[in-house]
Design a protein around this motif. Structure first.
Motif: not given
Length: 811
Positions: A623-624, A654, A658, A726, A743, A769, A771-774
């Motif tokens: 997923r990552v 998810n 994505s 995301f 979020h 976990r 997320c990349s955007d946060c």
């Protein structure tokens, strides 16, 4: 016995023989054989003494008492004293004391009978008073039978020392029975050194004296001294062997235990029931189930303790199915279970995850009345439900318990903490404290509540507990000190964790494992490796947990080569066979580093069947890194192993979202699965605030979203571009931006910016976990506001400062 007959010869038995015969007829058919014996006093005395044997009930004893009064035989001191003994054996101290008070010319035998009766029935204070009355009023001297009884009644060192002085005065201190009783007393209430001094000064030692000293060492927690002393013994009896086996178990000297077992076989003592039972316990603690079963199978006679021991052996060594089969076999042999059986059974069912069986155990204990009468059983049922994940049922049983002890509170606190209900665990601890002086927290309390503080990030609560532990001088305890270090490390205070680590004993792997894990959680893989090497330099042997923490630290820091080295070293240098946790860490290590094919190949070459955690780690990595094809393969294997796990279905959903594959998302969400809601918590003004993703019910909702809007505009000006991958809904871009902005960690950060002074450090705890955007947004916010922001997600810590994260964008 000769002395008894001489005392009885002076009694009045003339004319009493008809009454004697009548009593005999009441108690036994054998009376006919004795009815005609009327000539010699010796035979008459023998007949009267035989009457006592048939008095097995209180009513029979009263009848005999009446006959003795009518016949005037009661005037014989020996007979009266025997009557006192009889009433004591039948459990009636009132009638025993009444019979004793009616003895006209009491001798030492009569006084001894009354004192020993009090001791036998647990009236220790009355036994001491009776002895004092004897010494002050009787004009008689105590004998060697007096002191062992009264020494058993002593409930303090002071009382024991007074009796010791009397024994010295009358010259009985070197009698083997008196000396053995004194040794027992000093081992229970005084320094064991006093008992050893007495033992060393004994001119003659019998087996009872040796056993008293050895068991005294065991009871006072000095197992190694007991084993050292036993080396001087040339002969052992069954009691010695049982004491030494207990000492071997406590000290972990299992090879010595095997040698003692061989001695018992050589001398035919292994056939003793209580020796075999203790052997099962010893082998169970050493993990040698094969020897446990062998001892059990060789037993010609088994009692309830034997069955309890073998069931506990398998339960203790996490073989619940075998333990359950043995319980069923025990029932087939018509052996009725007791409280200890149910305690082992409850733990067995918890290991099996058998909810229905667990409820049956509770029902059985309720029918027997054990649940509410025996606090140990009640605590066991609470623990069983907690381990089954049924915290509501655990709480209900806890609330039912009429008398709660400290173990009851510890069990419910740890039950909440182990099931992820950290806030509830802390609330229960605070409620326990409100009980006042009735319940005093112990080591188990602190070890239960500190992990809850770690989970929820309740640093202030943890610091408050730390202060109390400092006041009581408990921080040097290895388990409490380790729990404190763990709490500080997981609450973001790694320096404090290190400081505590160097204050506690570090001879075992436990504190080292904790500190390695904390460094791994903060992304300091290199420091974790340095700690591991230092641990080896100090001669501390790593265990399987050490390598789990090391591999996890390497995984979070991208140290692939170091992780592979640890995995090989664990097997070749320390002979530790990898478990599923170790294999899971290796899959995670390769997956995080983007080596997805290597991770997949590693799984296929595993010598044991992969479980859900292995395939879940691969799915998470897919997923990552956006590998949908391999992720689908991983999910197929995953759902074969654990088809009902909601989290893994959500993870696959998810991944599809994505990648923009909304048909896959719809297919999974069509199954009615619900995602675990994301939340973030933080401590502000001594209160834990919790924020849920998309939640608009907070009292400061408008101020929070206003602050986020301003931050959003500033971030865009310096280069922020929202990452719509995301957003897991197929909606318009402006709606996606609004979803990202809601979020949970962003709501928490905005709240902290409003309610805390400028440049104050912000610390947030998140259940999922990040997320990349946060992650990107938090870097921008730390730069704009000049704040240090610490976020602990489900994987690790992220320290944001001046637009940079400590993880180096690798998590």
């Amino acid at each position: 016995m000769l002395r008894l007959f001489q005392t009885c010869k002076g009694g009045r038995f003339t004319g009493a023989l008809q009454s004697v015969g009548a009593v005999l007829r009441e108690f036994s058919a054998s009376a006919n054989a004795l009815q005609d014996s009327r000539t010699e006093h010796g035979i008459e005395v023998k007949n009267v003494h035989m009457l006592f044997r048939y008095c097995t009930k209180l009513q029979s004893a009263k009848c005999l008492h009446a006959r003795l009064i009518v016949s005037q035989a009661i005037q014989n001191v020996c007979i009266s004293a025997k009557l006192v003994n009889l009433y004591c054996y039948l459990g009636n101290l009132v009638l025993a004391r009444r019979a004793f008070n009616n003895i006209q010319n009491r001798d030492v035998y009569a006084w001894n009978a009354m004192i020993s009766g009090y001791v036998r029935l647990g009236s220790s204070s009355e036994a001491i008073r009776c002895f004092s009355l004897f010494m002050m009023t009787s004009g008689l001297q105590p004998d060697y039978r007096t002191f062992p009884s009264v020494l058993k009644a002593c409930r303090s060192l002071l009382d024991g020392m007074k009796i010791h002085c009397s024994a010295l005065k009358f010259g009985f201190v070197w009698d083997v029975f008196v000396a053995a009783s004194l040794i027992h007393l000093y081992c229970r209430y005084g320094p064991v050194a006093n008992a050893r001094m007495l033992f060393d000064e004994m001119p003659v030692r019998d087996m009872g004296s040796w056993n008293a000293m050895i068991s005294g060492y065991c009871q006072s927690g000095n197992a190694k001294e007991a084993l050292t002393l036993s080396k001087e013994l040339k002969v052992m009896d069954a009691v010695t062997i049982v004491s030494l086996l207990a000492a071997c178990t406590e000290a972990g000297e299992f090879i010595r235990g095997v040698l003692i077992h061989l001695y018992s076989i050589k001398h035919g003592l292994d056939s003793e029931l209580f020796v075999s039972n203790k052997l099962i316990d010893m082998y169970a603690e050493s993990g040698n189930l094969k020897s446990c079963q062998k001892v059990f199978d060789r037993m010609l006679v088994r009692d309830l303790i034997s069955w309890n021991s073998i069931i506990k052996a398998y339960e203790l060594n996490e073989q619940p199915l075998r333990a359950l089969r043995l319980f069923e076999e025990m029932q087939l042999n018509r052996v009725q279970p007791d409280c200890l059986t149910l305690i082992s059974l409850a733990s067995t069912l918890a290991q099996l995850g058998d909810v229905r069986g667990g409820r049956s155990v509770q029902g059985f204990t309720l029918r027997k009345g054990w649940l509410l009468e025996d606090i140990t059983v009640g605590n066991t049922v609470v623990d069983m439900y907690a381990k089954l994940g049924l915290v509501d049922s655990a709480r209900a049983v806890f609330d039912w318990l009429p008398n709660k002890d400290v173990i009851s509170w510890n069990t419910i606190i740890s039950g909440y903490a182990q099931n992820g209900f950290a806030t509830e665990a802390i609330e229960m601890y605070n409620k326990m404290e409100e009980e006042g002086g009735e319940i005093t927290p112990n080591q188990g309390t602190w070890v239960s509540v500190l992990p809850a503080c770690s989970q929820s990030g309740a640093l202030r609560q943890g610091m408050k507990i730390h202060g109390r532990l400092l006041k009581n001088g408990l921080c040097s305890d290895v388990f409490i000190g380790t729990s404190l270090a763990d709490m500080y490390g997981k609450c973001g205070r790694l320096e404090d964790a290190l400081s505590l680590f160097y204050q506690i004993p570090r001879v075992s792997s436990v504190p080292w494992n904790t500190l390695i894990a904390c460094h791994g959680l903060h992304g300091h893989g290199e420091k974790a490796m340095m700690l591991f090497r230092k641990m080896l330099d100090e001669g501390v042997k790593p265990d399987h947990i050490t390598f789990v923490t090391l591999l996890s630290a390497c995984s979070h820091s991208g140290l692939v080569d170091e992780g592979q080295w640890c995995f090989e070293m664990m097997q070749t240098d320390y002979g530790i066979a990898p478990s599923l946790k170790h294999y899971g860490c290796m899959v995670d290590l390769f997956g995080r580093a983007g080596q997805l094919e290597t991770a997949f190949s590693f799984i296929k070459t595993m010598p044991i069947q992969p479980d859900a955690s292995i395939w879940g780690a691969l799915l998470g990595a897919c997923r990552v890194h956006g590998n949908v094809d391999l992720g689908k393969i991983a999910s197929e294997h995953l759902f074969e192993v654990e088809p009902e796990h909601v989290g893994y279905h959500v993870l696959l959903s998810n991944m599809y979202a994505s990648a923009g594959k909304w048909e896959g998302v719809d297919e999974i969400r069509g199954k009615g699965l619900r995602k675990t809601p994301g939340w973030s918590s933080m401590e502000v003004n001594n209160k834990v605030e919790v924020f849920y993703t998309g939640n608009q019910t907070h009292p400061m909702y408008e101020e929070i979203y206003k602050e986020l809007t301003l931050l959003h505009e500033k971030m865009k000006m310096i280069g922020y571009v929202p990452d719509h991958r995301f957003v897991l809904q197929d909606v318009e871009d402006d709606e996606k931006e609004h979803i990202l902005m809601s979020h949970s960690e962003r709501l928490a950060i905005a709240f902290a910016l409003i309610t805390t002074p400028p440049k104050t450090r912000i610390q947030i705890f998140k259940n999922l976990r990040v997320c990349s955007d946060c992650h990107s947004v938090t870097k921008f916010i730390s730069r704009i506001t000049e704040r240090e922001i610490v976020v602990r997600d489900s994987n690790r810590f992220h320290h944001f400062k001046d637009g940079v994260c400590s993880c180096g964008d690798y998590w």
